[in-house]
Design a protein around this motif. Structure first.
Motif: not given
Length: 121
Positions: A3, A24, A96, A101, A108-111
């Motif tokens: 998150q 994050a 972003s 992980t 991976t791109d997280y937003w």
């Protein structure tokens, strides 16, 4: 799993300052580049600033000299200090991050969900 949560948005007068934060959390192994984007009403999302894991920064021309991006790797947090704000900076600001992980070797791109910044004239 992962998150990103932004905070620090709000209403500020022309010429004022705000500091955005994005933390994050989750099953994080590594965080590579982190960045801030913004989307104004009726416009496409645009990059505001980014920072690599080593601290190299990049800024949109429209914010150079006014905004500063930084990160605290011990807290998995990225910041955006915004000074000399203008009405045209009004937008939803999104965080972003490119994250690897504990369960995947693929970055991976997280937003985040975004935080609203409104600059009144």
């Amino acid at each position: 799993q992962v998150q990103l949560v932004e905070s620090g948005g709000g209403l500020v007068q022309n010429g004022g300052s705000l500091r955005l934060s994005c933390a994050a959390s989750g099953s994080i192994f590594s965080i590579n580049a982190m960045g801030w984007y913004r989307q104004a009403p009726g416009k496409q999302r645009e990059l505001v600033a980014s920072i690599t894991s080593g601290g190299t920064t990049n800024y949109a021309d429209s914010v150079k000299g006014r905004f500063t991006i930084s990160r605290d790797n011990t807290k998995n947090t990225v910041y955006l200090q915004m000074n000399s704000l203008k009405p045209e900076d009004t937008a939803v600001y999104y965080c972003s991050a490119r994250i690897g992980t504990m369960t995947s070797s693929i970055n991976t791109d997280y937003w985040g969900k975004g935080t609203l910044v409104t600059v009144s004239s």
